[in-house]
Design a protein around this motif. Structure first.
Motif, mmCIF file in Angstrom:
data_model
loop_
_atom_site.group_PDB
_atom_site.id
_atom_site.type_symbol
_atom_site.label_atom_id
_atom_site.label_comp_id
_atom_site.label_asym_id
_atom_site.label_seq_id
_atom_site.Cartn_x
_atom_site.Cartn_y
_atom_site.Cartn_z
ATOM 1 N N GLN A 75 0.990 -1.169 0.088
ATOM 2 C CA GLN A 75 0.116 0.077 0.166
ATOM 3 C C GLN A 75 0.781 1.425 -0.039
ATOM 4 O O GLN A 75 1.671 1.531 1.033
ATOM 5 N N TYR A 76 0.910 2.039 -1.116
ATOM 6 C CA TYR A 76 1.776 3.277 -1.118
ATOM 7 C C TYR A 76 0.982 4.634 -1.373
ATOM 8 O O TYR A 76 0.150 4.809 -2.035
ATOM 9 N N THR A 77 1.737 5.586 -0.720
ATOM 10 C CA THR A 77 1.178 6.673 -0.886
ATOM 11 C C THR A 77 2.227 7.694 -1.612
ATOM 12 O O THR A 77 3.360 7.936 -1.345
ATOM 13 N N ASP A 78 1.679 8.234 -2.640
ATOM 14 C CA ASP A 78 2.635 9.098 -3.538
ATOM 15 C C ASP A 78 3.042 10.316 -3.048
ATOM 16 O O ASP A 78 2.158 10.708 -2.121
ATOM 17 N N GLY B 243 -0.046 12.592 -2.277
ATOM 18 C CA GLY B 243 -1.224 11.876 -1.391
ATOM 19 C C GLY B 243 -1.922 10.886 -1.967
ATOM 20 O O GLY B 243 -2.937 10.571 -1.233
ATOM 21 N N ILE B 244 -1.732 10.581 -2.884
ATOM 22 C CA ILE B 244 -2.637 9.341 -3.759
ATOM 23 C C ILE B 244 -2.342 7.912 -3.112
ATOM 24 O O ILE B 244 -1.144 7.595 -3.603
ATOM 25 N N GLU B 245 -3.190 7.056 -2.500
ATOM 26 C CA GLU B 245 -2.766 5.799 -2.097
ATOM 27 C C GLU B 245 -3.213 4.949 -3.042
ATOM 28 O O GLU B 245 -4.387 4.848 -3.825
ATOM 29 N N THR B 246 -2.449 3.986 -3.221
ATOM 30 C CA THR B 246 -2.490 2.915 -4.341
ATOM 31 C C THR B 246 -2.119 1.373 -3.750
ATOM 32 O O THR B 246 -1.254 1.455 -3.013
ATOM 33 N N ARG C 43 6.858 5.788 2.612
ATOM 34 C CA ARG C 43 5.631 6.039 2.209
ATOM 35 C C ARG C 43 4.839 4.434 1.938
ATOM 36 O O ARG C 43 3.764 4.721 1.494
ATOM 37 N N SER D 287 2.981 1.842 3.590
ATOM 38 C CA SER D 287 2.291 1.452 4.952
ATOM 39 C C SER D 287 1.905 0.342 5.272
ATOM 40 O O SER D 287 1.966 -0.249 6.295
#
Length: 252
Positions: A164-167, A170-173, A208, A210
């Motif tokens: 789970q990554y936040t660029d 602030g967009i989480e993918t 970043r 999580s």
């Protein structure tokens, strides 16, 4: 150097670390309560570990009374390393340059082994010299310790991860990636990986990420060669430091 959490250390590693902790403590020793706090286990677990060390032949000594505790012969488990004071100082400076969560505990125990094997006079000289050195460092965010450990295992074992990554926006993918390298730099630590979502090589800031979980998916991409290109930086492979024979020419 901050000490990383030892929670989750397997018993064999803890027994080795416990012996070195007592050995480094010298005649003063450590109480079971101090050791339990150090290794984040119960006093009962430490007492069982100490019993196992004794049965394995580790020369433990106990001192009764209010200041009593456990100690071990400093001459056991390591041969004389014959580090000079300057060599010990150089190692201490090198280890202090990185307090990355992945390496902090192992850096501490490595230095502890060197210190434990040195004569007191040489150790005092090394400490005096090291006090004359200052490191210019830039505070950077640390990744979560548990996440970093899972990432490292995936890099080491060539496993596919679901992260789970936040660029930066602030967009989480949620992504599946094939980790290649952990990159430790002056502005933080990164993970290079083949991203299944983007279908290309990507670089992820480790702080970043999580969540990181191994998957049953088999890797599809060949392993990276190690020739990383980062604008404005040179990358080094520290594996070279583990090949001292390369410093000397092979006789023809």
């Amino acid at each position: 150097m901050p000490v990383a959490s030892v929670r989750g250390m397997n018993r064999i590693d803890r027994l080795y670390a416990l012996a070195e902790e007592l050995r480094a403590a010298g005649p003063r020793g450590r109480t079971a309560r101090q050791l339990a706090a150090r290794f984040e286990v119960s006093v009962r677990t430490i007492e069982r570990d100490l019993s196992a060390l004794g049965q394995a032949g580790v020369p433990l000594a106990t001192k009764q009374g209010r200041t009593g505790g456990y100690s071990v012969d400093r001459a056991m488990s390591l041969p004389p390393l014959n580090f000079t004071p300057r060599e010990a100082m150089a190692v201490a400076v090198a280890l202090s340059r990185s307090d990355h969560v992945l390496f902090a505990r192992d850096s501490r125990t490595a230095l502890q082994k060197i210190v434990a094997a040195m004569p007191q006079r040489d150790l005092d000289e090394a400490r005096t010299a090291a006090a004359k050195v200052r490191l210019l460092v830039r505070p950077v965010p640390d990744p979560d310790g548990e996440v970093a450990e899972r990432i490292w295992r995936a890099v080491r074992d060539n496993q596919v991860l679901r992260i789970q990554y936040t660029d930066v926006g602030g967009i989480e993918t949620l992504r599946e990636i094939e980790p290649q390298h952990v990159v430790v730099g002056p502005n933080g630590s990164y993970l290079t990986a083949w991203c299944h979502l983007r279908e290309e090589d990507r670089v992820f800031r480790m702080d970043r990420i999580s969540k990181a979980e191994p998957t049953a998916t088999l890797p599809q991409r060949p392993q990276a060669t190690g020739d990383l290109k980062v604008d404005g930086y040179e990358t080094k492979l520290p594996a070279a430091a583990l090949r001292p024979e390369d410093l000397f020419p092979t006789p023809t």
